[in-house]
Write an enzyme that holds these catalytic residues in place. Structure first.
Site, PDB file in Angstrom:
ATOM      1  N   CYS A 279      29.623  23.389  62.648  1.00 39.84           N
ATOM      2  CA  CYS A 279      30.971  23.758  63.083  1.00 39.84           C
ATOM      3  C   CYS A 279      31.606  24.869  62.255  1.00 39.84           C
ATOM      4  CB  CYS A 279      31.868  22.526  63.071  1.00 39.84           C
ATOM      5  SG  CYS A 279      31.182  21.189  64.041  1.00 39.84           S
TER       6      CYS A 279
HETATM    7  C1  UGA Z   1      34.232  19.623  60.853  1.00 40.98           C
HETATM    8  C2  UGA Z   1      35.705  19.223  60.831  1.00 40.98           C
HETATM    9  O1  UGA Z   1      36.001  18.507  59.619  1.00 40.98           O
HETATM   10  C3  UGA Z   1      36.073  18.371  62.032  1.00 40.98           C
HETATM   11  O2  UGA Z   1      37.470  18.113  62.032  1.00 40.98           O
HETATM   12  C4  UGA Z   1      35.706  19.149  63.306  1.00 40.98           C
HETATM   13  O3  UGA Z   1      36.003  18.402  64.474  1.00 40.98           O
HETATM   14  C5  UGA Z   1      34.219  19.460  63.281  1.00 40.98           C
HETATM   15  O4  UGA Z   1      33.938  20.260  62.112  1.00 40.98           O
HETATM   16  C6  UGA Z   1      33.892  20.217  64.530  1.00 40.98           C
HETATM   17  O5  UGA Z   1      34.376  21.341  64.687  1.00 40.98           O
HETATM   18  O6  UGA Z   1      33.248  19.655  65.425  1.00 40.98           O
HETATM   19  P1  UGA Z   1      31.928  18.444  60.171  1.00 40.98           P
HETATM   20  O7  UGA Z   1      31.286  19.785  60.358  1.00 40.98           O
HETATM   21  O8  UGA Z   1      31.313  17.247  60.757  1.00 40.98           O
HETATM   22  O9  UGA Z   1      33.447  18.445  60.712  1.00 40.98           O
HETATM   23  O10 UGA Z   1      31.963  18.192  58.601  1.00 40.98           O
HETATM   24  P2  UGA Z   1      33.013  18.211  57.400  1.00 40.98           P
HETATM   25  O11 UGA Z   1      33.110  16.847  56.852  1.00 40.98           O
HETATM   26  O12 UGA Z   1      34.261  18.885  57.763  1.00 40.98           O
HETATM   27  O13 UGA Z   1      32.207  19.123  56.349  1.00 40.98           O
HETATM   28  C7  UGA Z   1      31.815  20.448  56.650  1.00 40.98           C
HETATM   29  C8  UGA Z   1      31.148  21.077  55.455  1.00 40.98           C
HETATM   30  O14 UGA Z   1      32.086  21.347  54.416  1.00 40.98           O
HETATM   31  C9  UGA Z   1      30.058  20.219  54.814  1.00 40.98           C
HETATM   32  O15 UGA Z   1      28.976  21.031  54.455  1.00 40.98           O
HETATM   33  C10 UGA Z   1      30.735  19.655  53.584  1.00 40.98           C
HETATM   34  O16 UGA Z   1      29.827  19.340  52.534  1.00 40.98           O
HETATM   35  C11 UGA Z   1      31.610  20.831  53.172  1.00 40.98           C
HETATM   36  N1  UGA Z   1      32.763  20.437  52.360  1.00 40.98           N
HETATM   37  C12 UGA Z   1      33.718  19.606  52.861  1.00 40.98           C
HETATM   38  C13 UGA Z   1      32.887  20.969  51.075  1.00 40.98           C
HETATM   39  O17 UGA Z   1      32.032  21.756  50.600  1.00 40.98           O
HETATM   40  N2  UGA Z   1      33.975  20.619  50.338  1.00 40.98           N
HETATM   41  C14 UGA Z   1      34.947  19.800  50.811  1.00 40.98           C
HETATM   42  O18 UGA Z   1      35.941  19.548  50.085  1.00 40.98           O
HETATM   43  C15 UGA Z   1      34.806  19.268  52.100  1.00 40.98           C
END
Ligand code: UGA
Length: 425
Positions: A261
């Site tokens: 995403c």
């Molecule tokens: C993300 C959004 O959080 C959702 O709200 C959205 O619906 C979704 O994309 C989408 O567009 O379908 P997702 O990709 O499942 O969800 O994962 P996240 O938990 O948001 O993490 C994304 C990335 O950011 C991961 O690689 C995670 O490790 C990284 N991340 C997250 C960080 O490096 N630091 C953080 O503080 C949080």
């Protein structure tokens, strides 16, 4: 209500099972016969916590037959993928093909509501989807059929929880009648329901993901400075996040964001801005900084052990984040490629994602557990914060040839493990 959900990826299946649980009659439609067969056997084609139980409890049916699904529904949800083109712009081919297929079948139906959940750049409903539906059906949007854009905010690994506990529900409505139908469907959820234009709904999804990706990138930038200063970015961001104008969420620094995403959506928003004559400078830099951030762990490793030629590097964690087997745009994939280019040998372990990584790298060693991956390793890189790595103890690392442990995500417990360092701490 009688609902058809078109596309059985994680958004479609989660939407389908959660709405079926509310008592609606739900039919999933997918072009992949294997997937349809699995759903009908109550097997989940993807790993997502609680999804299998929800499937088992539900009475939802799956089919490849869109005629049947539309004959037996009053509302359909479009949940097909919107991948990236080479230049980062969004590829709307699946959305267009589904719109044609729905449009053809609208010709023989009474009022029918089409809800787009796929992530589409602002303007797509009005400029692309509605014209296709009208052309194919010979009918008029807002009179003969309704169209809503209803973005999803589900995180992989927490998708069912997020569906059932939304912060907000956004209904971008082309016409009031379809907006009323969708508002009625969602009235059981205890959160604000925002009714707005399709364009506002479309952009709100991208703006949410882009801001979260920017927060992470900002934390990484401060983290890179912390590394130079010899301090821990988590101590700094804890203080920053206590300001409730900021919030502490999505400030976890490390090897940057991955997944299906954030990288795709930020790139698509940059490309859409360009099409409209606006240069999205901050977001372009978010993409570049995020790519560079992954490689910082390799630089740090080389600073510690010199040439990587012939060195055995243990990689713990391959999925783009914990609780999923998804490796789409996972930092681990770029990092392994770079290590291989530099002549390193890899032994890898991940609780869920190894089968997916095997499809890309079949020549690396896959270990049964973290301890096996670490045997005789010259260094260890931790790339996903799986819970089981939090329990690793000092002696789990004793079989390494050299005790060089670098975290790309904050995961090890300093009370259990000594002598490790983080990419930004
Ligand atoms: C993300 C959004 O959080 C959702 O709200 C959205 O619906 C979704 O994309 C989408 O567009 O379908 P997702 O990709 O499942 O969800 O994962 P996240 O938990 O948001 O993490 C994304 C990335 O950011 C991961 O690689 C995670 O490790 C990284 N991340 C997250 C960080 O490096 N630091 C953080 O503080 C949080």
């Amino acid at each position: 209500m009688k609902l058809a959900i078109i596309g059985s990826g994680y958004v479609g299946l989660v939407t389908a099972t959660c709405l079926a649980k509310q008592g609606h009659d739900v039919i999933c439609v997918d072009i992949d016969e294997k997937r349809v067969e699995m759903i009908n056997k109550k097997e989940s084609p993807i790993f997502e916590p609680r999804l299998k139980e929800y499937l088992e409890e539900s009475n939802l049916k799956a089919t490849v037959d869109l005629d049947y699904a539309m004959e037996n529904s009053d509302v359909c949800f479009v949940c097909v993928p919107t991948p990236s083109n080479e230049d980062g712009s969004v590829n709307l081919d699946y959305v267009k093909n589904v719109s044609i297929a729905i449009g053809e079948r609208l010709a023989n139906k009474g009022y029918y509501t089409i809800v787009v959940k796929s992530t589409i750049v602002p303007g797509t409903s009005d400029e692309t989807i509605i014209p296709i539906l009208e052309r194919e059906s010979g009918k008029k949007a807002g009179e003969d059929f309704g169209v809503c854009m209803n973005p999803e905010f589900l995180r992989e690994g927490h998708a069912i929880h997020d569906f059932e506990n939304p912060n907000r529900i956004v209904i971008g409505e082309h016409d009031k009648r379809s907006g009323d139908i969708l508002a009625e469907l969602y009235s059981v959820y205890n959160c604000p329901i925002i009714r707005t234009s399709t364009k506002t709904a479309e952009l709100s999804k991208y703006a949410s993901n882009a801001l979260l990706a920017t927060k992470i990138t900002f934390a990484n930038e401060i983290g890179n400075l912390c590394k130079k200063l010899g301090i821990d970015v988590y101590d700094v961001m804890k203080i920053v996040g206590m300001d409730n104008r900021v919030s502490e969420k999505f400030l976890n620094a490390g090897i940057g964001f991955g997944g299906s995403c954030f990288p795709k959506d930020v790139a698509a928003l940059v490309a859409r801005s360009k099409e409209l004559g606006h240069e999205a400078k901050v977001l372009s830099q978010v993409i570049n900084s995020n790519k560079e951030q992954r490689m910082k762990i390799v630089e740090l490793l080389e600073n510690k052990i010199g040439s990587l030629e012939g060195k055995k590097i243990a990689i713990l964690g391959l999925s783009f984040k914990p609780d999923t087997d998804d490796i789409r745009d996972a930092p681990s994939v770029d990092i392994i490629k770079k290590l291989q280019e530099k002549g390193a040998k890899i032994s890898a372990y991940d609780p869920k994602a190894m089968d997916n990584v095997k499809k890309i790298f079949n020549e690396i060693d896959y270990a049964q557990n973290a301890q096996n991956a670490l045997e005789e390793a010259d260094a260890c890189l931790i790339l996903t914060e799986w819970n089981e790595f939090k329990d690793l103890k000092d002696n789990d690392f004793n079989s390494m040839k050299n005790r060089i442990i670098i975290e790309g995500r904050k995961v090890l417990n300093p009370e259990n493990v000594k002598d490790f360092e983080g990419i930004c701490w």
